[in-house]
Scaffold this motif. Structure first.
Motif, mmCIF file in Angstrom:
data_model
loop_
_atom_site.group_PDB
_atom_site.id
_atom_site.type_symbol
_atom_site.label_atom_id
_atom_site.label_comp_id
_atom_site.label_asym_id
_atom_site.label_seq_id
_atom_site.Cartn_x
_atom_site.Cartn_y
_atom_site.Cartn_z
ATOM 1 N N LEU A 194 0.839 -1.196 0.000
ATOM 2 C CA LEU A 194 0.000 0.000 0.000
ATOM 3 C C LEU A 194 0.875 1.247 0.000
ATOM 4 N N GLN A 195 0.586 2.152 -0.905
ATOM 5 C CA GLN A 195 1.312 3.416 -0.966
ATOM 6 C C GLN A 195 0.292 4.553 -0.899
ATOM 7 N N PHE A 196 0.505 5.467 0.031
ATOM 8 C CA PHE A 196 -0.457 6.555 0.198
ATOM 9 C C PHE A 196 0.253 7.826 0.634
ATOM 10 N N LYS A 197 -0.455 8.931 0.462
ATOM 11 C CA LYS A 197 -0.059 10.210 1.025
ATOM 12 C C LYS A 197 -1.179 10.656 1.960
ATOM 13 N N LEU A 198 -0.942 11.725 2.701
ATOM 14 C CA LEU A 198 -1.977 12.250 3.571
ATOM 15 C C LEU A 198 -2.914 13.142 2.762
ATOM 16 N N ASP A 199 -4.180 13.048 3.046
ATOM 17 C CA ASP A 199 -5.208 13.729 2.257
ATOM 18 C C ASP A 199 -5.524 15.090 2.886
ATOM 19 N N GLU A 200 -5.047 16.153 2.265
ATOM 20 C CA GLU A 200 -5.239 17.502 2.792
ATOM 21 C C GLU A 200 -6.712 17.840 2.945
ATOM 22 N N ARG A 201 -7.564 17.251 2.124
ATOM 23 C CA ARG A 201 -8.994 17.546 2.192
ATOM 24 C C ARG A 201 -9.596 17.117 3.523
ATOM 25 N N THR A 202 -8.958 16.137 4.181
ATOM 26 C CA THR A 202 -9.483 15.638 5.455
ATOM 27 C C THR A 202 -8.813 16.291 6.659
ATOM 28 N N ALA A 203 -7.695 16.986 6.463
ATOM 29 C CA ALA A 203 -6.862 17.467 7.572
ATOM 30 C C ALA A 203 -7.523 18.591 8.361
ATOM 31 N N HIS A 204 -7.563 18.439 9.680
ATOM 32 C CA HIS A 204 -8.049 19.504 10.554
ATOM 33 C C HIS A 204 -7.182 20.742 10.382
ATOM 34 N N SER A 205 -7.745 21.899 10.661
ATOM 35 C CA SER A 205 -7.043 23.164 10.403
ATOM 36 C C SER A 205 -5.808 23.360 11.278
ATOM 37 N N SER A 206 -5.632 22.567 12.343
ATOM 38 C CA SER A 206 -4.437 22.684 13.185
ATOM 39 C C SER A 206 -3.269 21.850 12.662
ATOM 40 N N LEU A 207 -3.489 21.111 11.573
ATOM 41 C CA LEU A 207 -2.447 20.246 11.031
ATOM 42 C C LEU A 207 -1.901 20.809 9.719
ATOM 43 N N ASP A 208 -0.581 20.941 9.637
ATOM 44 C CA ASP A 208 0.089 21.349 8.402
ATOM 45 C C ASP A 208 0.747 20.137 7.773
#
Length: 222
Positions: free
Chosen positions: A44-58
């Motif tokens: 499995l290869q993935f990246k983090l999905d910015e669309r789901t990220a809470h506003s406190s996470l960069d």
């Protein structure tokens, strides 16, 4: 969604403190350290999905890592998206898993409060991973590990806080395991009832976290 492996490749309010987290009930979650798997192994290869990220996470490092910002971004300046977590510092991976056996690793730096695991892709964005029945995570807080789902927790015996750990998911077996990558060995595992596509899931209260996907499962894990 494409079949099998191809498809598989396919928590905090801003300013909240650890003590304000929802109360957790001690419980005995089903545990098995050894099992026979007939699932197909996939890288499995993935990246983090910015669309789901809470506003406190960069997001950083080409969307494979996250940094917690205590003040975070002004929610009014974050693009509105129904997939974004609204109240808790949570982010999903951008791939959905509906079959197979998968393995990835996570490096955690300067953090004393985080959660690692999986959640249903359609999990409510008003909840935190581990507090409902559609997410399964390993939580580290107050220098202790535990396995969590449905806001129930069971202690995980582990010495200290490794900088890097592995996560093993066997969809058909309904199994999630925390892996000591130094041995390698399964530290703790528990069962879940997976009813739909899952995403890698992460909660971060401080510090930073880096994901490592596309990895081969270490030999010897059962």
């Amino acid at each position: 969604m494409a079949a099998s492996c191809r498809a598989a490749r396919l928590c905090l309010l801003v300013g909240r403190t650890v003590s304000s987290l929802p109360a957790r009930r001690a419980a005995s979650l089903p545990e098995r350290r050894c099992f026979v798997s007939t699932s197909t192994r996939c890288n499995l290869q993935f990246k983090l999905d910015e669309r789901t990220a809470h506003s406190s996470l960069d997001l950083f490092k080409k969307d494979t890592g996250i940094i917690y910002r205590i003040l975070g971004l002004d929610p009014t300046k974050v693009p509105e998206n129904p997939e974004r977590f609204r109240d808790w510092a949570v982010v999903f991976g951008d791939e959905k898993i509906s079959s197979g056996r998968h393995y990835w690793e996570v490096t955690v730096k300067k953090s004393q409060e985080f959660r690692l695991g999986v959640a249903e892709a359609l999990m409510s964005r008003d909840d935190c991973v581990g507090t409902d029945g559609s997410s399964w995570v390993f939580s580290y807080a107050q220098r202790k590990w535990c396995a969590m789902t449905g806001n129930k927790m069971v202690p995980v015996t582990i010495v200290g806080k490794p900088d890097r750990v592995g996560i093993l998911l066997d969809y058909e077996a309904g199994l999630l395991a925390l892996v000591d990558i130094g041995k390698p060995r399964i530290i703790h595992s528990f069962r879940g009832k997976f009813k739909g596509p899952l995403c890698p899931a992460f909660g971060l209260w401080d510090g930073e976290l880096l994901t490592h996907s596309g990895l081969e499962e270490p030999d010897g894990l059962k």
